[in-house]
Each structure stands twice: as structure tokens, then as C-alpha cells.
Design an enzyme around this catalytic site. Sequence first.
Site, PDB file in Angstrom:
ATOM      1  N   CYS A 113       0.091   3.776   2.770  1.00 22.66           N
ATOM      2  CA  CYS A 113       0.556   3.234   4.057  1.00 22.66           C
ATOM      3  C   CYS A 113       2.043   3.522   4.241  1.00 22.66           C
ATOM      4  O   CYS A 113       2.476   3.942   5.317  1.00 22.66           O
ATOM      5  CB  CYS A 113       0.325   1.718   4.132  1.00 22.66           C
ATOM      6  SG  CYS A 113      -1.396   1.197   4.053  1.00 22.66           S
ATOM      7  N   CYS A 135       0.841  -1.206   0.000  1.00 21.86           N
ATOM      8  CA  CYS A 135       0.000   0.000   0.000  1.00 21.86           C
ATOM      9  C   CYS A 135       0.879   1.260   0.000  1.00 21.86           C
ATOM     10  O   CYS A 135       1.578   1.543   0.979  1.00 21.86           O
ATOM     11  CB  CYS A 135      -0.915  -0.044   1.229  1.00 21.86           C
ATOM     12  SG  CYS A 135      -1.775   1.483   1.569  1.00 21.86           S
TER      13      CYS A 135
END
Length: 141
Positions: free
Chosen positions: A68, A65
Amino acid sequence: MHIVCPHCGAVNAVLQERLGQHPKCGKCHQPLFADHPVELQGAAFQRYIERNDLPVLVDFWAPWCGPCRMMAPAFAQAAQQMQGRCLFAKLNTEADGQTGARYQIRSIPTMVLFRGGREVARQSGAMGAADIQRWLAGQGL
């Protein structure tokens, strides 16, 4: 107050006035407050959120991600600035999908604030360190 050691998992009783004095674990003698978010999964995750008397902010994330990975340094910076008032942890939803599913994590990054093992607030999307601290202030921290 009860503080779970991020290194060995032992539950330590610490006087509230000593929280700012860098307390160490009575079992393994490591610092009770890490200078970075603690990586958790499975049973260690449950123990950490349930047995700590301080609030625990968990970043549910995954290595693939992009947002993230972008938020990780800000989350670590907020962890350093909030040391002794809130504990910060990370849970890799790719490595521990069961825990992510149990908390109905539908998008990442998602931060969940726990008190006494119960979810009290949730925020999805990447945030900067100052934004994380403002959001926590809005939760009474």
C-alpha cells in the site's frame, strides 16, 4: 455535473465544459479538484462516492501494508494525470474497518471504481501510475 467539495463536503453544480478550468467550491472557495487523493472515512466517504457525478476511484489501504505504501505515490501521480475525469480517494481500512467490511475488502491494496455510488470495477494488488491509468481506460475512462 455535481461535484462534492473534498474540503467541506458541499455539493457543487459545475458545467461540464468548466471541469478543466479548476473550479472552486461555492461554499468554502477551495479547489474542487485536489492535486492529491482525498482521505475519506465514514459518512464523508458515502457522500463523496454517492453524490459525485464523476467516477470515484478509491484506494482501500492500511498504514502497516508495505505494498500500500509502495503504491501511494503512483496512485497520487495517476490522480494528478486524471484530474477532471476521475476523482481519487483513499480509505484507511484500519481507521474505518466498517466501510472496508461493507465493501468486502479482503486484501489490500484494493482499488474500487464507483459510478453513481455503485461499484463498477475492482482491482487488488499494487500497481504503477501507468498501470492504474490503463486499467481505468479499460473501464471507459
